[in-house]
Design an enzyme around this catalytic site. Structure first.
Site, short mmCIF file in Angstrom:
data_model
loop_
_atom_site.label_atom_id
_atom_site.label_comp_id
_atom_site.label_asym_id
_atom_site.label_seq_id
_atom_site.Cartn_x
_atom_site.Cartn_y
_atom_site.Cartn_z
N GLU A 169 0.79 -1.23 0.00
CA GLU A 169 0.00 0.00 0.00
C GLU A 169 0.82 1.28 0.00
OE1 GLU A 169 -2.66 -0.23 3.32
OE2 GLU A 169 -3.85 -1.82 2.43
N GLU A 351 -5.50 -8.61 1.25
CA GLU A 351 -6.12 -8.26 2.53
C GLU A 351 -7.59 -7.97 2.32
OE1 GLU A 351 -4.41 -4.98 4.78
OE2 GLU A 351 -2.38 -5.67 4.34
C1 GBH Z 1 -4.42 -1.95 5.74
O1 GBH Z 1 -4.51 -0.61 5.40
C2 GBH Z 1 -3.04 -2.24 6.20
O2 GBH Z 1 -2.28 -2.87 5.19
C3 GBH Z 1 -2.98 -3.06 7.46
O3 GBH Z 1 -1.71 -3.01 8.01
C4 GBH Z 1 -4.05 -2.57 8.42
O4 GBH Z 1 -3.95 -3.17 9.68
C5 GBH Z 1 -5.38 -2.83 7.80
O5 GBH Z 1 -5.48 -2.24 6.55
C6 GBH Z 1 -6.55 -2.33 8.63
O6 GBH Z 1 -6.55 -0.96 8.71
O7 GBH Z 1 -9.57 6.21 5.85
O8 GBH Z 1 -11.89 6.32 6.50
O9 GBH Z 1 -11.24 7.18 4.34
C7 GBH Z 1 -5.75 -0.19 4.92
C8 GBH Z 1 -5.79 1.30 4.80
C9 GBH Z 1 -8.17 1.51 4.81
C10 GBH Z 1 -6.74 3.26 3.98
C11 GBH Z 1 -9.35 2.23 4.26
C12 GBH Z 1 -7.92 3.94 3.43
C13 GBH Z 1 -10.25 4.33 3.64
C14 GBH Z 1 -11.27 4.63 4.66
N1 GBH Z 1 -6.96 1.83 4.12
N2 GBH Z 1 -9.10 3.65 4.20
S1 GBH Z 1 -10.98 6.20 5.38
#
Ligand code: GBH
Length: 441
Positions: A169, A351
């Site tokens: 990511e 994921e």
């Molecule tokens: C992942 O990131 C990671 O790879 C992992 O390490 C982590 O534990 C897991 O997800 C859970 O968070 O921010 O409200 O606009 C995911 C990151 C999640 C970033 C969704 C963008 C959008 C919703 N993404 N997010 S918001």
């Protein structure tokens, strides 16, 4: 209390890969045996982590890894996705640290012995702090430091690995870490995000060259996250704002890899927000990948903003504990639309999962909401395959509850419950259902 898919679903075939995923900083602890990283520093900065916690102990996987591999095996999964802590395997003077290397080769050997495919991510956000002190991902040199680390570590791992991902990511590293500052290293500024993103993508490209050399027989690629963008209304201005958000937040990371160019909106950005692209960069970045890893959690609705460009709308529908909307149709839509837009290699869902309430009762952990999230999202993957998308595997995030970055230990994504006082692990009902689905194939 079961995960159910249509009969004859490709997700019920034996060659569809099921796995569980973790990341080094989130589970390992054992920080005394590695270099400090940007997340250690971020955790030490007041008001950055909701519960003021850190990663020094986490799930103590550093000591409990043998038990954790037993646990993984007991779930019956085909694969385990883990990440390598760069600050654990490298010294400050850019040599391999034998203690750190042994930690991982022991794990990889044990996985191999049990016939569990190792999906290894080379960077899941734990940049050595001394590199951040030199500018981190804003410094082009960091990409070359990554290339060097990848060269040494992949040689050390030899044939123990089934699949490599260069980065996890890059959106999160660049945007959350260097543009809005809610992740380490906590830099804030629109002049930073795109530059960091370009150096991350360059690091990916340089590492791909190394992987093709050192590890031609593994499945080599990258893991990207997507939060599909929906327009609040069908008005021209909202549609335009939403398309911009999608290019800025999602397509920015895949288009250079597949099409060797950034989205056209790059020309709308002020010059000092644009990355410095040197000759040869886009060729490196766009080398062929063997697979694309996709992480999916939620969607986001946007409307036009009067002064800025786009504005996210707070979600209303059903939410997870993170406040993220549960909207499985957007998972199918995303996969179908990526497949239409780009010429893609096979996809692995690297994921997917949800932070949800758990209730502990007599040694049983009831997490019906998480189970239902998995059910609808596995069916969303099924629907995408039905519409022609080539998807070879699915990893639950996460194997176990762990350090959820800025949320600390308050949000639980595991299909296994972790009692942080005793470090006891208990498979949740969602985990039992996952195990049952996998065994019933
Ligand atoms: C992942 O990131 C990671 O790879 C992992 O390490 C982590 O534990 C897991 O997800 C859970 O968070 O921010 O409200 O606009 C995911 C990151 C999640 C970033 C969704 C963008 C959008 C919703 N993404 N997010 S918001």
């Amino acid at each position: 209390t079961k995960l159910s898919l249509p009969p004859h679903s490709p997700l019920l075939s034996k060659n569809f890969v099921y796995g569980v995923a973790t990341a080094s900083f989130q589970i390992e602890g054992g920080s005394q045996d590695r270099l400090p990283c940007i997340w250690d520093t971020f955790c030490d900065t007041p008001n950055k982590i909701v519960d003021s916690s850190d990663g020094h102990t986490a799930c103590d996987h550093y000591n409990l890894w043998r038990d954790d591999i037993d646990l993984i095996e007991s779930l019956g999964v085909d694969a385990y996705r883990l990440s390598i802590s760069w600050p654990r395997v490298m010294t400050q003077d850019a040599k391999l640290n034998p203690v750190g290397v042994k930690f991982y080769t022991d794990i990889l050997d044990e996985l191999k012995r049990r016939n569990i495919k190792a999906f290894v991510t080379l960077y899941h956000w734990d940049l050595p702090q001394h590199l951040e002190d030199e500018g981190g991902w804003l410094n082009r040199q960091t990409a070359y430091a990554f290339e060097h680390y990848v060269n040494l570590i992949t040689k050390a791992f030899g044939d123990r690995v089934h699949s490599y991902a260069t980065l996890n990511e890059p959106f999160c590293s660049a945007f959350l870490g260097y543009e809005i500052g809610i992740h380490a290293p906590g830099k804030v500024g629109k002049e930073y995000g795109r530059k960091a993103a370009h150096h991350l993508l360059l690091a990916h490209g340089l590492a791909m060259s190394v992987l093709k050399q050192n590890s031609p027989n593994t499945l080599n690629g990258i893991v990207l996250n997507f939060t599909p963008c929906y327009s609040l209304t069908q008005s021209d201005e909202d549609l335009k704002a939403t398309a911009f958000a999608d290019d800025y937040l999602n397509q920015w990371y895949i288009k250079p890899i597949i099409d060797a160019q950034y989205p056209d909106i790059i020309n709308q950005l002020p010059l000092n927000h644009q990355p410095d692209i040197l000759e040869g960069d886009m060729e490196l970045i766009s080398q062929s990948i063997d697979y694309l890893g996709i992480n999916f959690y939620t969607r986001q609705v946007y409307k036009a903003h009067p002064t800025d460009i786009y504005e996210p709308i707070a979600p209303t529908g059903p939410l997870t504990d993170m406040g993220w909307e549960i909207y499985p149709q957007s998972f199918t839509d995303l996969l179908v639309s990526l497949n239409k837009t780009y010429t893609l290699p096979p996809i692995y869902i690297t994921e997917n999962g949800a932070a949800m309430p758990d209730t502990y009762n007599n040694g049983e952990v009831n997490d019906l909401d998480r189970l239902s999230y998995y059910n609808t999202h596995l069916n969303a993957v099924h629907n995408a395959i039905e519409q022609g998308v080539v998807i070879h595997g699915y990893f639950a995030w996460s194997l176990m509850d762990n350090f959820e970055w800025a949320e600390g230990y308050l949000k639980r994504f595991g299909i296994v419950y972790v009692d942080y006082k005793t470090q006891q692990r208990t498979i949740k009902n969602s985990g039992l259902a996952y195990k049952e689905l996998i065994s019933k194939r």
